[in-house]
Design a protein around this motif. Sequence first.
Motif, mmCIF file in Angstrom:
data_model
loop_
_atom_site.group_PDB
_atom_site.id
_atom_site.type_symbol
_atom_site.label_atom_id
_atom_site.label_comp_id
_atom_site.label_asym_id
_atom_site.label_seq_id
_atom_site.Cartn_x
_atom_site.Cartn_y
_atom_site.Cartn_z
ATOM 1 N N LEU A 364 -25.668 -25.386 3.930
ATOM 2 C CA LEU A 364 -26.646 -26.246 4.599
ATOM 3 C C LEU A 364 -26.086 -27.650 4.794
ATOM 4 C CD1 LEU A 364 -29.397 -26.735 5.803
ATOM 5 C CD2 LEU A 364 -30.319 -27.080 3.491
ATOM 6 N N ALA A 365 -25.360 -28.167 3.806
ATOM 7 C CA ALA A 365 -24.764 -29.496 3.948
ATOM 8 C C ALA A 365 -23.797 -29.535 5.128
ATOM 9 C CB ALA A 365 -24.048 -29.886 2.659
ATOM 10 N N ALA A 366 -22.968 -28.498 5.277
ATOM 11 C CA ALA A 366 -21.998 -28.458 6.374
ATOM 12 C C ALA A 366 -22.695 -28.353 7.726
ATOM 13 C CB ALA A 366 -21.043 -27.287 6.170
ATOM 14 N N ILE A 367 -23.753 -27.540 7.804
ATOM 15 C CA ILE A 367 -24.496 -27.406 9.067
ATOM 16 C C ILE A 367 -25.134 -28.734 9.448
ATOM 17 C CG2 ILE A 367 -26.476 -26.292 10.174
ATOM 18 C CD1 ILE A 367 -25.880 -23.832 8.400
ATOM 19 N N LEU A 368 -25.792 -29.374 8.498
ATOM 20 C CA LEU A 368 -26.453 -30.649 8.785
ATOM 21 C C LEU A 368 -25.442 -31.717 9.171
ATOM 22 C CD1 LEU A 368 -29.135 -30.726 5.945
ATOM 23 C CD2 LEU A 368 -29.509 -30.244 8.373
ATOM 24 N N ALA A 369 -24.272 -31.705 8.529
ATOM 25 C CA ALA A 369 -23.232 -32.659 8.886
ATOM 26 C C ALA A 369 -22.790 -32.467 10.333
ATOM 27 C CB ALA A 369 -22.039 -32.523 7.943
ATOM 28 N N GLY A 370 -22.689 -31.207 10.754
ATOM 29 C CA GLY A 370 -22.324 -30.928 12.136
ATOM 30 C C GLY A 370 -23.384 -31.392 13.114
ATOM 31 N N LEU A 371 -24.650 -31.137 12.792
ATOM 32 C CA LEU A 371 -25.739 -31.582 13.662
ATOM 33 C C LEU A 371 -25.773 -33.106 13.755
ATOM 34 C CD1 LEU A 371 -28.570 -29.172 12.412
ATOM 35 C CD2 LEU A 371 -27.338 -29.029 14.580
ATOM 36 N N GLU A 372 -25.624 -33.759 12.599
ATOM 37 C CA GLU A 372 -25.620 -35.228 12.569
ATOM 38 C C GLU A 372 -24.481 -35.775 13.420
ATOM 39 O OE1 GLU A 372 -25.224 -38.790 9.206
ATOM 40 O OE2 GLU A 372 -24.523 -36.746 8.778
ATOM 41 N N HIS A 373 -23.294 -35.213 13.256
ATOM 42 C CA HIS A 373 -22.147 -35.671 14.045
ATOM 43 C C HIS A 373 -22.390 -35.490 15.529
ATOM 44 C CE1 HIS A 373 -18.136 -36.261 15.558
ATOM 45 N NE2 HIS A 373 -18.033 -34.995 15.923
ATOM 46 N N GLY A 374 -22.985 -34.363 15.905
ATOM 47 C CA GLY A 374 -23.246 -34.116 17.314
ATOM 48 C C GLY A 374 -24.228 -35.108 17.911
ATOM 49 N N LEU A 375 -25.289 -35.433 17.169
ATOM 50 C CA LEU A 375 -26.264 -36.402 17.675
ATOM 51 C C LEU A 375 -25.644 -37.784 17.818
ATOM 52 C CD1 LEU A 375 -29.437 -35.342 15.640
ATOM 53 C CD2 LEU A 375 -28.928 -34.862 18.048
ATOM 54 N N GLU A 376 -24.674 -38.098 16.974
ATOM 55 C CA GLU A 376 -24.006 -39.400 17.047
ATOM 56 C C GLU A 376 -22.981 -39.430 18.180
ATOM 57 O OE1 GLU A 376 -24.169 -40.453 12.250
ATOM 58 O OE2 GLU A 376 -22.357 -39.588 13.149
ATOM 59 N N ALA A 377 -22.190 -38.372 18.322
ATOM 60 C CA ALA A 377 -21.102 -38.362 19.303
ATOM 61 C C ALA A 377 -21.601 -38.154 20.724
ATOM 62 C CB ALA A 377 -20.086 -37.281 18.939
ATOM 63 N N LYS A 378 -22.733 -37.424 20.867
ATOM 64 C CA LYS A 378 -23.367 -37.209 22.178
ATOM 65 C C LYS A 378 -22.413 -36.568 23.190
ATOM 66 C CE LYS A 378 -26.943 -40.801 22.012
ATOM 67 N NZ LYS A 378 -26.913 -41.017 20.561
ATOM 68 N N ARG A 379 -21.709 -35.518 22.733
ATOM 69 C CA ARG A 379 -20.814 -34.790 23.639
ATOM 70 C C ARG A 379 -21.489 -33.518 24.133
ATOM 71 N NH1 ARG A 379 -16.858 -35.740 19.311
ATOM 72 N NH2 ARG A 379 -15.683 -37.638 19.813
ATOM 73 N N GLU A 380 -21.033 -33.041 25.262
ATOM 74 C CA GLU A 380 -21.529 -31.773 25.806
ATOM 75 C C GLU A 380 -20.795 -30.614 25.132
ATOM 76 O OE1 GLU A 380 -23.816 -30.540 28.317
ATOM 77 O OE2 GLU A 380 -24.679 -32.433 27.629
ATOM 78 N N PRO A 381 -21.492 -29.539 24.831
ATOM 79 C CA PRO A 381 -20.828 -28.383 24.217
ATOM 80 C C PRO A 381 -20.081 -27.564 25.257
ATOM 81 C CG PRO A 381 -23.138 -27.871 24.579
ATOM 82 C CD PRO A 381 -22.949 -29.322 25.001
ATOM 83 N N ILE A 382 -19.252 -26.655 24.777
ATOM 84 C CA ILE A 382 -18.629 -25.677 25.661
ATOM 85 C C ILE A 382 -19.707 -24.795 26.268
ATOM 86 C CG2 ILE A 382 -16.453 -25.686 24.390
ATOM 87 C CD1 ILE A 382 -17.392 -23.171 22.944
ATOM 88 N N ALA A 383 -19.351 -23.984 27.227
ATOM 89 C CA ALA A 383 -20.336 -23.112 27.890
ATOM 90 C C ALA A 383 -20.927 -22.126 26.892
ATOM 91 C CB ALA A 383 -19.668 -22.357 29.032
ATOM 92 N N PRO A 384 -22.226 -21.856 26.992
ATOM 93 C CA PRO A 384 -22.823 -20.838 26.120
ATOM 94 C C PRO A 384 -22.351 -19.445 26.518
ATOM 95 C CG PRO A 384 -24.433 -21.581 27.735
ATOM 96 C CD PRO A 384 -23.215 -22.459 27.902
ATOM 97 N N LEU A 385 -22.442 -18.509 25.599
ATOM 98 C CA LEU A 385 -22.030 -17.132 25.882
ATOM 99 C C LEU A 385 -22.847 -16.521 27.009
ATOM 100 C CD1 LEU A 385 -21.417 -15.638 22.303
ATOM 101 C CD2 LEU A 385 -19.737 -16.510 23.943
#
Length: 448
Positions: A364-385
């Motif tokens: 859970l800590a790793a998942i939340l860290a990823g979500l937090e980083h994403g909200l801060e960096a504001k980058r677009e993800p790769i294409a969804p499957l």
Amino acid sequence: MKSHSSTLLAEVRTFRQNHPDVRYVDLIALDIPGHFYGKRYPVEMLEKVAAGSPLKLPQNAVLLGAQGGLFKIGDYCFNDGDPDASRRLVPGTLKPVSWESQPLGQMLITSDGTEAPIEFEPREVLAKVLERLQHKGIHPVVAFELEFYLFDKKLENGLPQFARDPLSDDADDQPNLHIERLSRFSEVLDDMAQTAKAQGIDITVITAEIGPGQFEINFGHCDDGLRAADWAALFCRCTRGVALKHGYRASFMAKPYLQFPGSGMHVHVSLYDAAGNNLLAAHQQQALRHAVAGCLELLPHCMPIFSPNHNAFRRLGGTVNAATRASWGFEDRDACVRIPESDPRNLRIEHRLASADANPYLVLAAILAGLEHGLEAKREPIAPLNEDRSSGTDFPVEMLDAVRAMQQQPIVRDKLGAEFVDVYCENKRQDHLAFQQEIHAREYRWFL
């Protein structure tokens, strides 16, 4: 502090009144590999601890390897004098143990919230992430799902055997999702459910999974991330105990059979502000896309957490719904990060990569860290499957590669703590090397 002690003292005294036959209570915490360690306390001594007496255990107990041994990690274990470190009781977790032959209680302990918390204790790592998010006005709501296998209680030449169908006494060796399997194993499954609820765990849906003797338990959505991870950890402990009582062996091992699906730990996470607004739904779900991008960026650098041992890496690829690359998609169970269909209020991610034997606090800590980083960096993800079935980025599929990728990632070191990352990676490296120190019979067949 006084009111906190009063609450704990009242909890212990109420427990003693309701369970006068219980003389001992196991005080337990999860170590780095995800095993419980602790001490068995006379219940009258527990009352003293609740009233404010010190509770100390060896700091290095957190560093135990998968087989319980200690590894030299920096100055820990062999050059630090093996010091004690303070722990505290976790309120609300004192419960009776029903699967032992004698009356017993158990209660969670932790170093988080003490004057000198242990930086590499899994629960403390998660507590720091949650505290940081709270200061930023981000409030996660979390729900775990855990898959596990039932085996016959007796091993044959050290190998697991299919669980026996209690109605026919035949091996449950046919993989399927049939609802009748829940009925055939209802006695042990019902006991697992009732025992979990007695531990304060909010379990909901029970599913017969594809593998023979494989089941999945869902937990309720919880607005306390620490409690949600506590539920997952305690469920593993009580489920193994209940299974043995019924003549089975329950295991959360990631890949017990090569020919059948592995067992995963799926984690649903939504993020809210103080007013209860779903942050992921903001700006026409733009925040969701940013959060997904952050998760996918850090995922290859958190593989020792999501796949914590040699066997867990076997689960990746080639089986049902086990991703081979960091990917995402809407209503797509082949993705590492799935977006279940929901209304804006309940919009969430489902992180599906972790194995069932991973440490729930660290996952859970790793998942939340990823979500937090994403909200801060504001980058677009790769294409969804859903748009591109080949979309995805590679992640390490061997432990030593995964450890290097984790230890060298500056964002992971910042979000989870550099001291924790170094200690955890060295623990995993040493565990992996220790696992290799045995010649398997197959090597003689192949190379003798």
